[in-house]
Each structure stands twice: as structure tokens, then as C-alpha cells.
Design a protein around this motif. Structure first.
Motif, mmCIF file in Angstrom:
data_model
loop_
_atom_site.group_PDB
_atom_site.id
_atom_site.type_symbol
_atom_site.label_atom_id
_atom_site.label_comp_id
_atom_site.label_asym_id
_atom_site.label_seq_id
_atom_site.Cartn_x
_atom_site.Cartn_y
_atom_site.Cartn_z
ATOM 1 N N UNK A 28 14.508 -7.289 -21.188
ATOM 2 C CA UNK A 28 13.349 -7.095 -21.884
ATOM 3 C C UNK A 28 11.840 -7.774 -21.337
ATOM 4 N N UNK A 29 12.145 -8.394 -20.047
ATOM 5 C CA UNK A 29 10.798 -9.402 -19.965
ATOM 6 C C UNK A 29 10.143 -8.175 -19.003
ATOM 7 N N UNK A 30 10.821 -7.056 -18.826
ATOM 8 C CA UNK A 30 10.062 -5.848 -17.926
ATOM 9 C C UNK A 30 9.358 -4.670 -18.962
ATOM 10 N N UNK A 31 9.403 -5.226 -20.361
ATOM 11 C CA UNK A 31 9.162 -4.187 -21.488
ATOM 12 C C UNK A 31 8.052 -4.670 -22.184
ATOM 13 N N UNK A 32 7.209 -3.727 -22.864
ATOM 14 C CA UNK A 32 6.267 -4.080 -23.625
ATOM 15 C C UNK A 32 7.023 -4.641 -24.883
ATOM 16 N N UNK A 33 6.675 -5.811 -25.485
ATOM 17 C CA UNK A 33 7.363 -6.339 -26.489
ATOM 18 C C UNK A 33 7.510 -5.563 -27.853
ATOM 19 N N UNK A 34 6.271 -4.709 -28.133
ATOM 20 C CA UNK A 34 6.192 -3.937 -29.225
ATOM 21 C C UNK A 34 6.706 -2.713 -29.129
ATOM 22 N N UNK A 35 6.244 -1.955 -27.871
ATOM 23 C CA UNK A 35 6.643 -0.525 -27.944
ATOM 24 C C UNK A 35 8.140 -0.218 -27.304
ATOM 25 N N UNK A 36 8.474 -1.311 -26.395
ATOM 26 C CA UNK A 36 9.695 -1.282 -25.499
ATOM 27 C C UNK A 36 9.666 -0.324 -24.354
ATOM 28 N N UNK A 37 8.388 0.117 -24.392
ATOM 29 C CA UNK A 37 8.109 1.046 -22.896
ATOM 30 C C UNK A 37 8.199 -0.056 -21.647
ATOM 31 N N UNK A 38 8.397 0.559 -20.538
ATOM 32 C CA UNK A 38 8.398 -0.042 -19.254
ATOM 33 C C UNK A 38 7.022 -0.444 -18.826
ATOM 34 N N UNK A 39 6.698 -1.975 -18.481
ATOM 35 C CA UNK A 39 5.346 -2.158 -17.958
ATOM 36 C C UNK A 39 5.529 -1.962 -16.462
ATOM 37 N N UNK A 40 4.280 -1.262 -15.944
ATOM 38 C CA UNK A 40 4.102 -0.826 -14.562
ATOM 39 C C UNK A 40 2.681 -1.035 -14.168
ATOM 40 N N UNK A 41 2.576 -1.231 -12.952
ATOM 41 C CA UNK A 41 1.340 -1.479 -12.264
ATOM 42 C C UNK A 41 0.430 -0.197 -11.828
ATOM 43 N N UNK A 42 -0.538 -0.504 -11.107
ATOM 44 C CA UNK A 42 -1.221 0.940 -10.839
ATOM 45 C C UNK A 42 -0.443 1.817 -9.935
ATOM 46 N N UNK A 43 0.411 1.341 -9.219
ATOM 47 C CA UNK A 43 1.194 1.911 -8.258
ATOM 48 C C UNK A 43 2.474 2.640 -9.016
ATOM 49 N N UNK A 44 2.885 2.103 -10.124
ATOM 50 C CA UNK A 44 3.925 2.862 -11.083
ATOM 51 C C UNK A 44 5.482 1.813 -10.477
ATOM 52 N N UNK A 45 4.911 0.708 -9.894
ATOM 53 C CA UNK A 45 5.977 -0.549 -9.792
ATOM 54 C C UNK A 45 6.416 -0.874 -11.145
ATOM 55 N N UNK A 46 7.613 -1.186 -11.628
ATOM 56 C CA UNK A 46 7.716 -2.018 -12.771
ATOM 57 C C UNK A 46 7.315 -3.384 -12.489
ATOM 58 N N UNK A 47 6.550 -3.971 -13.387
ATOM 59 C CA UNK A 47 6.155 -5.265 -13.015
ATOM 60 C C UNK A 47 6.860 -6.450 -13.244
ATOM 61 N N UNK A 48 6.833 -7.405 -12.216
ATOM 62 C CA UNK A 48 7.803 -8.654 -12.326
ATOM 63 C C UNK A 48 9.128 -8.594 -11.529
ATOM 64 N N UNK A 49 9.099 -7.342 -10.694
ATOM 65 C CA UNK A 49 10.432 -6.976 -9.774
ATOM 66 C C UNK A 49 10.222 -7.536 -8.545
ATOM 67 N N UNK A 50 11.004 -8.614 -7.974
ATOM 68 C CA UNK A 50 10.958 -9.003 -6.486
ATOM 69 C C UNK A 50 11.153 -7.751 -5.631
ATOM 70 N N UNK A 51 10.096 -7.761 -4.699
ATOM 71 C CA UNK A 51 10.407 -6.761 -3.663
ATOM 72 C C UNK A 51 9.706 -5.458 -4.006
ATOM 73 N N UNK A 52 9.355 -5.397 -5.409
ATOM 74 C CA UNK A 52 8.440 -4.193 -5.757
ATOM 75 C C UNK A 52 9.200 -2.754 -5.538
ATOM 76 N N UNK A 53 10.703 -2.933 -5.725
ATOM 77 C CA UNK A 53 11.545 -1.683 -5.317
ATOM 78 C C UNK A 53 11.901 -0.817 -6.739
ATOM 79 N N UNK A 54 11.386 -1.193 -7.729
ATOM 80 C CA UNK A 54 11.920 -0.543 -9.104
ATOM 81 C C UNK A 54 10.387 0.079 -9.614
#
Ligand SMILES: Cc1cc2nc3c(=O)[nH]c(=O)nc-3n(C[C@H](O)[C@H](O)[C@H](O)COP(=O)(O)OP(=O)(O)OC[C@H]3O[C@@H](n4cnc5c(N)ncnc54)[C@H](O)[C@@H]3O)c2cc1C
Length: 377
Positions: A257-283
Motif C-alpha cells: 500500500x505504500x506505493x498506492x494512492x490511499x484513496x483510489x488504490x491506483x499505483x503512484x508513478x513518477x514522470x518516467x512511469x517508475x513506481x515511486x519509492x522503489x529502490x533501483x527504479x526497476x518497477x
């Protein structure tokens, strides 16, 4: 070396298959999950009208799409991702093609692409929420109930609800009662009022009744297939087929859940479409599991291209990713039956004939071949 790397793509639909083709063309290797078949859900609104679209056009085997690639370059794993560990770089999959239902498999990845989309929380065929057999059964049952019902209520007046009501109105407007419930004062909420009004007029021509301010509170179904629909305004409606189109939720249950929007449960991403908060930026994530700027297949296509490119840049060339680009202009095209449509390109209204030509005529069925052959990617 890239040859030894594994890219795992979760979800074999519009986003996942696109990424898979794009990477396989560049000699990457991946497994891909859950459904045996690619489902053209965009035409599901017409597939519930008996005799309109054969099953084999709606659903095509994923193995057919991957067959041109050398078998040592990919593995098709049929199962449901049930958990993930972005630090250990693993996903756990509940296998659906094993004799023992409880069998799971842990897959280790170098890069992971989340393309598991979103689902409707009710028993409707608007998305592939289940395996092939169950989906075919649901499509057939819905079509058969559509044929038998004399009063059909469609709830939710977003684009899917309008398209379902339009298809029903086109086929049965003179012989059945078709009602579309809009929770607010307009269909296509969030769109310009003139577009909503034009849509209501198109529905009226097909004898579809639009009931406004009609938010569903509760639905009861009796043993003899009669529905009583309780509205928040206190009114009760009866019908013998209820087709809800509201309430889409992302398929992100297997993500921390730490990678999800708490309200919508969609995955949080940055401008490159990395899932945010993942070490190594490989998701990475694409499509309806992200639903930004909104859930849409052209947005999914663009995101899939960007992610495939970024994964390739990272694996083959150890280069930095590039920001993901969206479609140059936001297009809304909504078929209203088999003869007309409504839509806009940016803020410019599209003529009914243009929407019919671009979308309503075929509901994009011609694209299925392109997804299967990979020419889309
Ligand atoms: C009726 C309808 C009409 C539409 N028309 C348009 C249109 O005209 N224009 C437009 O832009 N958009 C349209 N859309 C939206 C479009 O369908 C979506 O944006 C698109 O399907 C998103 O693709 P996706 O691959 O992200 O996800 P999805 O299509 O939701 O696919 C996700 C896939 O992942 C699988 N999956 C789910 N959970 C798991 C799991 N845990 N493990 C493994 N696999 C899993 C699912 O079974 C599915 O196969 C329409 C949608 C609907 C419902």
C-alpha cells in the motif's frame, strides 16, 4: 548482459501485451500473467447484443501473439499475481493451469511492469476479470439475459454506461424499455454541458430514457430474476435486467500500500512511469492501474511505448530513462448505438458521423489483429 535479464510483465491486456511485443522485438525475455486470452473489452458493450460479435473476435489467444518469437525468449505464465516484494525483486503468482489450485510460483525479475489494469466490482463483462472460460460464460449469460429482458436498467452514465445504453437502444429501443441512470444532472459527467446534452439527444433518438439524479443505493435480485433498485432519493425501480457500469477499481491488491494512492488504490508513478519509492527504479506501471491522467486505451498505448523504451534504455544501454509522453490531444469518442456517436478532440466537438466512422462502426475490432501481430507496438 541484457540476454540474462528477466522482465516480468503482469497483465496480458492492452498495456501488457503492447510492452511485451515492444520488448520482444528488441530481444528481451519475460513472463506474462493471468489470462490465456487477449480480450478486446472495448467492444464488450456490443458483444452483449446476441449475434453481434463472435467470441473468437473478442478473445484471441495470447500464445498466438507470442508464437512468432523464439520460445527461449519468453515464458507465458498463466496465473494471478498475489503478492510482490520490490526489495527482493520477486512476485508470487497463483498458477491457474496447474492441477493443484493452490500451487504458487515465485518469479524473480530484473524489471517489473505492472499492467494489471482495473476491474468492475460487479458481475459484468466490461473488463477481463476472470479466466477465459468464466469470461465467455459471463458474456453468453449476459447476452441471453439481454434477449429475454423487457426492461433493462443501465446504471452509471459515464462513457461505458452511455455506450451500453446506446447499443441496447439501437437494437431494442422499439421493443424493450431501456433506462440509463445518471447519478448527477448530466450524462458524461465532467464533460462540457453541450456534449452531455448532445449525448442525451442521441440516446433519446434510440428511445433510451435517461433518469437524472438517480444514484443507486441498493439492488436486490429475486429468485425469478426481478430486480428492485433502491435509489438514494428514496425511489424504487423495478426491471428484469440490471447492468451496472459504475465502480471501477484498480487491480493493485498485490502491491504494498505504500506505493498506492490511499484513496483510489491506483499505483503512484513518477514522470518516467517508475513506481515511486522503489529502490533501483526497476518497477514500472502502465494503463488503468495508473489511471492518469485518466483510464483510456490511447493513454495506455503511449505509456506502454514509453515504459518499453525506458526498460530497453536501462537494460541494453544502461542509459537514463526519458519522461513518458501522453497522446498529443485528449480524445473522447463515445459510440451511441451502431449508427451514431458523440465525442471531442481536446475541447472541439466531433461530428456524430466522424465518431461513428472512427469508433462506433467497428468499436476498434480492427485493432485486435494489430495487438496480436505486434504491429501496434
Ligand atoms: C466498455 C469499455 C469501453 C472503452 N472504450 C474506450 C475507448 O473508446 N477509448 C479509450 O481510450 N478507452 C476506452 N476504454 C478504456 C480501456 O479499455 C482501458 O483504458 C484499457 O483496457 C486499459 O488497459 P490495461 O492493459 O491497462 O488494463 P485492462 O484492460 O484492465 O487489463 C488488465 C489485465 O490484467 C489482468 N490482471 C488483473 N489482475 C491481475 C493479476 N493480479 N495478475 C495478473 N493479471 C491480472 C486482467 O485480467 C486483464 O487481462 C474502455 C473501457 C471499457 C470498459
Amino acid at each position: 548482459m541484457a540476454d540474462n535479464k528477466t522482465v516480468v510483465i503482469l497483465g496480458g491486456s492492452l498495456g501488457g501485451l503492447h510492452v511485451a511485443h515492444a520488448l520482444l522485438k528488441k530481444h528481451q525475455q519475460y513472463p506474462n500473467l493471468r489470462n490465456t486470452h487477449f480480450y478486446w473489452n472495448i467492444a464488450s458493450v456490443r458483444a452483449i447484443i446476441p449475434g453481434q460479435i463472435p467470441d473468437q473476435k473478442m478473445l484471441r489467444e495470447l500464445s498466438e501473439a507470442l508464437q512468432p518469437y523464439p520460445s527461449n525468449m519468453y515464458e507465458l505464465v498463466i496465473g494471478e499475481a498475489i503478492s510482490s516484494d520490490f526489495t527482493a525483486k520477486t512476485v508470487k503468482v497463483q498458477l491457474s493451469n496447474s492441477a493443484a489450485d493452490a500451487q504458487t510460483r515465485e518469479i524473480v525479475y530484473d524489471h517489473l511492469v505492472l499492467a494489471t489494469g482495473a476491474r468492475y466490482t460487479n458481475d459484468t463483462p466490461w473488463k477481463a476479470n476472470s479466466d477465459y472460460q468464466s469470461l465467455i460464460k459471463l458474456l453468453h449469460e449476459t447476452a441471453s439475459r439481454v434477449e429475454k429482458a423487457d426492461h433493462i436498467i443501465v446504471a452509471g452514465a459515464g462513457a461505458t454506461g452511455v455506450e451500453v445504453a446506446g447499443e441496447l437502444g439501437y437494437e431494442y429501443g422499439k421493443t424493450k424499455t431501456i433506462t440509463l441512470l445518471a447519478s448527477g444532472q448530466h450524462v458524461l459527467p465532467g464533460e462540457q454541458e453541450s456534449l452531455s446534452t448532445a449525448t442525451e439527444n442521441e440516446l433519446k433518438k434510440l428511445n433510451v430514457t435517461v433518469q437524472k439524479g438517480a444514484r443507486v443505493k441498493d439492488v436486490a435480485r429475486s429468485a425469478d430474476d426481478k430486480y428492485t433498485i433502491q435509489l438514494e432519493n428514496g425511489q424504487n425501480l423495478e426491471c428484469n435486467l440490471y447492468l451496472p457500469t459504475q465502480g471501477m477499481v484498480p487491480n493493485s491488491d498485490y502491491v504494498d500500500t505504500k506505493h498506492l494512492d490511499p484513496k483510489t488504490k491506483t499505483v503512484l508513478v513518477d514522470e518516467f512511469l517508475h513506481v515511486t519509492g522503489v529502490p533501483g527504479n526497476n518497477v514500472w506501471a502502465v494503463g488503468d492501474i495508473v489511471s492518469k491522467p485518466r483510464a483510456g486505451f490511447m493513454i495506455t498505448q503511449k505509456q506502454a511505448s514509453s515504459v518499453a523504451k525506458n526498460v530497453e534504455l536501462s537494460l541494453l544501454q544502461s542509459k537514463e530513462p526519458v519522461p513518458a509522453k501522453g497522446p498529443p490531444v485528449d480524445i473522447l469518442a463515445c459510440a451511441v448505438g451502431r449508427g451514431r456517436g458523440v465525442g471531442r478532440m481536446g475541447s472541439i466537438r466531433l461530428p456524430s458521423f466522424g465518431v461513428w466512422l472512427a469508433k462506433g462502426r467497428t468499436l476498434g475490432m480492427q485493432l485486435v489483429d494489430q495487438y496480436i501481430s505486434g504491429s501496434i507496438a
